[in-house]
Design a protein around this motif. Structure first.
Motif, short mmCIF file in Angstrom:
data_model
loop_
_atom_site.label_atom_id
_atom_site.label_comp_id
_atom_site.label_asym_id
_atom_site.label_seq_id
_atom_site.Cartn_x
_atom_site.Cartn_y
_atom_site.Cartn_z
N SER A 22 0.87 -1.18 0.00
CA SER A 22 0.00 0.00 0.00
C SER A 22 0.90 1.23 0.00
O SER A 22 2.09 1.14 0.35
CB SER A 22 -0.91 0.03 1.23
OG SER A 22 -0.14 0.30 2.40
N SER A 24 0.87 3.72 1.99
CA SER A 24 1.29 4.01 3.37
C SER A 24 2.47 3.12 3.77
O SER A 24 3.44 3.58 4.37
CB SER A 24 0.13 3.79 4.34
OG SER A 24 -0.90 4.72 4.11
N GLU A 25 2.37 1.82 3.44
CA GLU A 25 3.45 0.89 3.77
C GLU A 25 4.73 1.26 3.02
O GLU A 25 5.83 1.26 3.59
CB GLU A 25 3.04 -0.54 3.40
CG GLU A 25 1.94 -1.12 4.27
CD GLU A 25 1.42 -2.44 3.75
OE1 GLU A 25 1.01 -3.28 4.57
OE2 GLU A 25 1.40 -2.64 2.51
N SER A 27 5.62 4.13 1.87
CA SER A 27 6.17 5.40 2.36
C SER A 27 7.04 5.19 3.60
O SER A 27 8.04 5.89 3.79
CB SER A 27 5.03 6.38 2.66
OG SER A 27 4.29 6.66 1.49
N GLN A 28 6.67 4.24 4.43
CA GLN A 28 7.49 3.93 5.61
C GLN A 28 8.70 3.09 5.21
O GLN A 28 9.81 3.32 5.69
CB GLN A 28 6.66 3.17 6.64
CG GLN A 28 7.42 2.83 7.92
CD GLN A 28 7.94 4.06 8.64
OE1 GLN A 28 7.17 4.95 9.00
NE2 GLN A 28 9.25 4.14 8.84
N ALA A 182 6.80 9.53 7.26
CA ALA A 182 6.16 8.62 6.31
C ALA A 182 4.83 9.21 5.83
O ALA A 182 4.46 9.06 4.66
CB ALA A 182 5.94 7.25 6.96
N GLU A 183 4.13 9.89 6.72
CA GLU A 183 2.84 10.49 6.35
C GLU A 183 3.02 11.63 5.35
O GLU A 183 2.24 11.78 4.41
CB GLU A 183 2.13 11.00 7.60
CG GLU A 183 0.77 11.65 7.35
CD GLU A 183 -0.26 10.71 6.72
OE1 GLU A 183 -1.30 11.23 6.24
OE2 GLU A 183 -0.03 9.48 6.68
N ARG A 186 3.67 10.01 2.05
CA ARG A 186 2.42 9.45 1.52
C ARG A 186 1.52 10.54 0.96
O ARG A 186 0.95 10.40 -0.12
CB ARG A 186 1.68 8.69 2.63
CG ARG A 186 0.45 7.92 2.12
CD ARG A 186 -0.54 7.62 3.21
NE ARG A 186 -1.16 8.83 3.72
CZ ARG A 186 -2.14 9.49 3.10
NH1 ARG A 186 -2.59 9.07 1.93
NH2 ARG A 186 -2.66 10.58 3.63
N GLU A 187 1.40 11.64 1.68
CA GLU A 187 0.54 12.74 1.23
C GLU A 187 1.03 13.32 -0.10
O GLU A 187 0.23 13.58 -1.01
CB GLU A 187 0.49 13.84 2.29
CG GLU A 187 -0.30 13.46 3.53
CD GLU A 187 -0.25 14.51 4.61
OE1 GLU A 187 -1.01 14.39 5.59
OE2 GLU A 187 0.57 15.46 4.49
N GLN A 190 0.41 10.72 -2.84
CA GLN A 190 -1.01 10.61 -3.15
C GLN A 190 -1.48 11.78 -4.01
O GLN A 190 -2.23 11.61 -4.97
CB GLN A 190 -1.84 10.56 -1.87
CG GLN A 190 -3.32 10.27 -2.09
CD GLN A 190 -3.54 8.86 -2.63
OE1 GLN A 190 -3.34 7.90 -1.90
NE2 GLN A 190 -3.92 8.73 -3.89
N GLU A 230 -3.48 4.62 -1.45
CA GLU A 230 -4.30 5.53 -0.64
C GLU A 230 -3.95 5.37 0.83
O GLU A 230 -3.23 4.46 1.20
CB GLU A 230 -5.79 5.23 -0.86
CG GLU A 230 -6.16 3.79 -0.55
CD GLU A 230 -7.59 3.48 -0.92
OE1 GLU A 230 -8.16 4.21 -1.76
OE2 GLU A 230 -8.15 2.53 -0.37
#
Length: 230
Positions: A22, A24-25, A27-28, A182-183, A186-187, A190, A230
């Protein structure tokens, strides 16, 4: 067969070969598998189901990343004297016109973005051979030829980037730094993906987004499942 280094073992343990993660995953993970001593850039590569040779399937646009790029973008504002103060106040690193045109003719390209006014394009057009191959030629489609130069300078400084699909059907750009959370990564990713989706050509057939990969400078690419972006 050579032995894996300590860092290579960490990567092998964390990133499963062939697996799509994903957003999110991923990005980390891109933070977890980066071991450079400098603040590496985070890149995104999106392979599209388009034929860039056809004008009606060219994917090109601009996007303002919510968390910026993390880079110090050097901006040259080629403007008339009445616009110079506003461009400088907005944050342009270099401001002027004729003197910088002459510098560029002499081979100077120590800049990342050039922003100018429509009335100046007559003079700048002669620089095409120098600026074109370097991706520095101002273009109305990317917002770098505008009547509101100060606004364009502020947008570029705050994280606005332009992009276009290459001959292989891939869009590649940097969307941040490993020092981002990471957030934040992700942002930014996205927002970039959403922009690509909105730019889907009406003539594109079949699967539009074929693959997405996140990576950092010198790191392994991490496959992102498009449906899980997402």
């Amino acid at each position: 067969m050579s032995k894996l280094t300590k860092n290579q073992k960490i990567v092998a343990d964390k990133v499963e070969a062939g697996k799509a993660y994903s957003l999110s995953e991923a990005s980390q993970l891109v933070k977890d598998i980066t071991f450079t001593k400098f603040d590496a850039s985070v890149d995104i590569d999106i392979r599209l189901g388009v034929d860039p040779r056809k004008a009606n399937q060219m994917v090109r646009g601009v996007v303002s990343l919510p968390n910026g790029t993390g880079k110090q973008v050097r901006v040259l504002a080629l403007v008339t004297s009445d616009q110079a103060a506003a461009a400088q106040e907005a944050g342009a690193d270099y401001v002027g016109l004729d003197e910088y045109i002459e510098k560029i003719k002499g081979g100077w390209t120590d800049i990342d973005v050039i922003i100018t006014m429509p009335s100046c394009m007559g003079k700048i057009g002669a620089l095409g051979r120098v600026l074109g191959p370097r991706g520095l030629m101002p273009n109305p489609k990317s917002g770098t030829v505008t009547m509101d130069v100060a606004k364009a300078v502020r947008e570029v400084k705050s994280g606005k980037i332009d992009f276009k699909v290459d001959k292989a059907g891939i869009v590649h750009t940097s969307i941040g730094k490993v020092s981002f959370t990471a957030e934040q990564i992700r942002e930014n990713a996205q927002e970039f993906i959403n922009t690509i989706v909105k730019l889907k050509p009406a003539t594109a057939k079949g699967t539009y987004i074929k693959s997405i990969y996140l990576s950092s400078t010198m790191s392994k690419g991490i496959k992102v499942e498009p449906k899980m972006a997402e």
